[in-house]
Scaffold this active site. Structure first.
Site, PDB file in Angstrom:
ATOM      1  N   LYS A 297       0.845  -1.203   0.000  1.00 21.43           N
ATOM      2  CA  LYS A 297       0.000   0.000   0.000  1.00 21.43           C
ATOM      3  C   LYS A 297       0.876   1.247   0.000  1.00 21.43           C
ATOM      4  O   LYS A 297       0.630   2.191  -0.755  1.00 21.43           O
ATOM      5  CB  LYS A 297      -0.921  -0.008   1.231  1.00 21.43           C
ATOM      6  CG  LYS A 297      -2.082  -0.969   1.098  1.00 21.43           C
ATOM      7  CD  LYS A 297      -2.806  -1.199   2.414  1.00 21.43           C
ATOM      8  CE  LYS A 297      -3.859  -2.301   2.250  1.00 21.43           C
ATOM      9  NZ  LYS A 297      -4.431  -2.758   3.506  1.00 21.43           N
TER      10      LYS A 297
ATOM     11  N   GLN B 179      -4.921  -1.376   9.679  1.00 21.01           N
ATOM     12  CA  GLN B 179      -4.825  -2.723   9.108  1.00 21.01           C
ATOM     13  C   GLN B 179      -5.451  -3.744  10.064  1.00 21.01           C
ATOM     14  O   GLN B 179      -5.105  -3.804  11.242  1.00 21.01           O
ATOM     15  CB  GLN B 179      -3.345  -3.061   8.856  1.00 21.01           C
ATOM     16  CG  GLN B 179      -3.110  -4.381   8.163  1.00 21.01           C
ATOM     17  CD  GLN B 179      -3.650  -4.417   6.732  1.00 21.01           C
ATOM     18  OE1 GLN B 179      -3.469  -3.503   5.958  1.00 21.01           O
ATOM     19  NE2 GLN B 179      -4.334  -5.504   6.399  1.00 21.01           N
TER      20      GLN B 179
ATOM     21  N   ASP C  36     -11.396   2.745   4.155  1.00 22.17           N
ATOM     22  CA  ASP C  36     -11.782   1.331   4.095  1.00 22.17           C
ATOM     23  C   ASP C  36     -13.305   1.175   4.051  1.00 22.17           C
ATOM     24  O   ASP C  36     -13.812   0.099   3.732  1.00 22.17           O
ATOM     25  CB  ASP C  36     -11.252   0.580   5.328  1.00 22.17           C
ATOM     26  CG  ASP C  36     -10.103  -0.357   4.985  1.00 22.17           C
ATOM     27  OD1 ASP C  36      -9.914  -0.661   3.790  1.00 22.17           O
ATOM     28  OD2 ASP C  36      -9.404  -0.794   5.919  1.00 22.17           O
TER      29      ASP C  36
END
Ligand code: NDP
Length: 296
Positions: free
Chosen positions: A54, A98, A121
């Site tokens: 990422k 994460q 997200d």
């Protein structure tokens, strides 16, 4: 029948190029640099690889990348304090924590502490509610990537029968919402579904998000259907570790009209959509028009 392979790797490269062009324009015309902050708690090896990828791709498209690596024993209060700082930081337009988090941390509390406008997200309860009611939201990256590929391949999805196998909050449920938003007739299947193969054979679009290696075989696929394989499973084959999906590729591809491979299908689209969401968040935060085709 031999299925058309939907090339997620090539599609993701196109999405990244689009993002890069837009980022270049924001910089040149507005002096704006979209920024993505990624928070990793602990040393989970798979998460470390994701976070590294990422970070690299964020920089490649010209965005700012802020990585925060915390040790596995980090106290919840310290993580919440970091998120509060990132929420307040005008250089940060997207925040990603994460998952999975170590067991002593309350994931729901942590995710819901992110400013919904920076929740790239799309897991914050406000974004889940907005998506569920058909309003503008941040859309979870993996289902967004799947929808983009389906729209690209089919054009309109209106009236198609879609079956999503899996009802998780991060893939199955938002995937079903997106397909419903595109006027599909949607069935969500899960571990208690009776005669799963028969349910799946009703699908024009079959999305597998099960977490079980190669479980969806050709027997589950209606001839000519489009199969989207979200699964990422590491299995041992002939003494070597290999990545396989939730779909048994060879048997499904023999029946399907189109199929996404693993690797090279949904996976690359997920990170591309994370970058797209960060760009969208930056545009919204600055009252600018959103880039076309990069969100729903
Ligand atoms: P979860 O484990 O959270 O959910 C799996 C779902 O599958 C559950 O709803 C479960 O049903 C259902 N399920 C499990 N076994 C069966 C079965 N035998 N028959 C029917 N349904 C079953 O997984 P995720 O949604 O997080 O992930 C799904 C897959 O996608 C995984 O392989 C994961 O690695 C991959 N993934 C890939 C991403 C990418 O970027 N490509 C991103 C995120 C995930 P129930 O609710 O009844 O238990």
């Amino acid at each position: 029948m031999t299925a058309t392979v939907i090339d997620g790797k090539a599609f993701a490269a196109r999405v990244r190029a689009q993002v890069q062009t837009h980022v270049g324009r924001l910089k040149a015309e507005r002096g704006l640099v979209p920024g993505l902050a990624v928070v990793l708690v602990g040393e989970d090896p798979a998460s470390q690889v994701y976070v590294r990828n990422k970070g690299t791709q964020t920089l490649e498209v010209g965005m700012a990348s802020f990585e925060h690596k915390l040790n596995a024993g980090t106290a919840e209060a310290d993580l919440l304090a970091l998120i509060a700082r990132l929420n307040a930081d005008p250089a940060v337009h997207g925040i990603l924590v994460q998952l999975p988090l170590p067991g002593h941390l309350n994931s729901e509390l942590i995710i819901n502490s992110i400013d919904p406008a920076k929740d790239v997200d799309g897991f914050h309860i406000s974004n889940v509610g907005l998506l569920g009611t058909g309003q503008k939201s941040m859309v979870p990256c993996t289902p967004l990537g799947c929808l983009m590929m389906l729209r690209d391949y089919h054009g309109s999805l209106s009236g198609m029968n879609a079956v999503v196998v899996g009802r998780s909050n991060i893939v199955g449920k938002p995937m079903a919402q997106l397909l419903l938003g595109d006027s599909c007739t949607v069935t969500i299947a899960h571990s208690r579904t009776r005669d799963l193969a028969a349910v799946c054979r009703g699908a024009d679009i079959l999305v597998a998000a099960v977490g079980r290696a190669e479980m969806i075989t050709g027997e589950f696929v209606r001839p000519g259907a489009t199969v989207v394989d979200v699964g990422i499973n590491r299995v041992e084959r002939d003494g070597r570790m290999k990545l396989v999906g939730d779909v048994h590729y060879a048997s499904a591809a023999a029946v399907a009209g189109a199929i996404t491979p693993v690797p090279g299908g949904v996976g690359p689209m997920t990170i591309a959509c994370l970058l797209a969401n960060t760009l969208t968040a930056c545009c919204r935060a600055n009252g600018l028009p959103e880039p076309e085709g990069l969100t729903v």
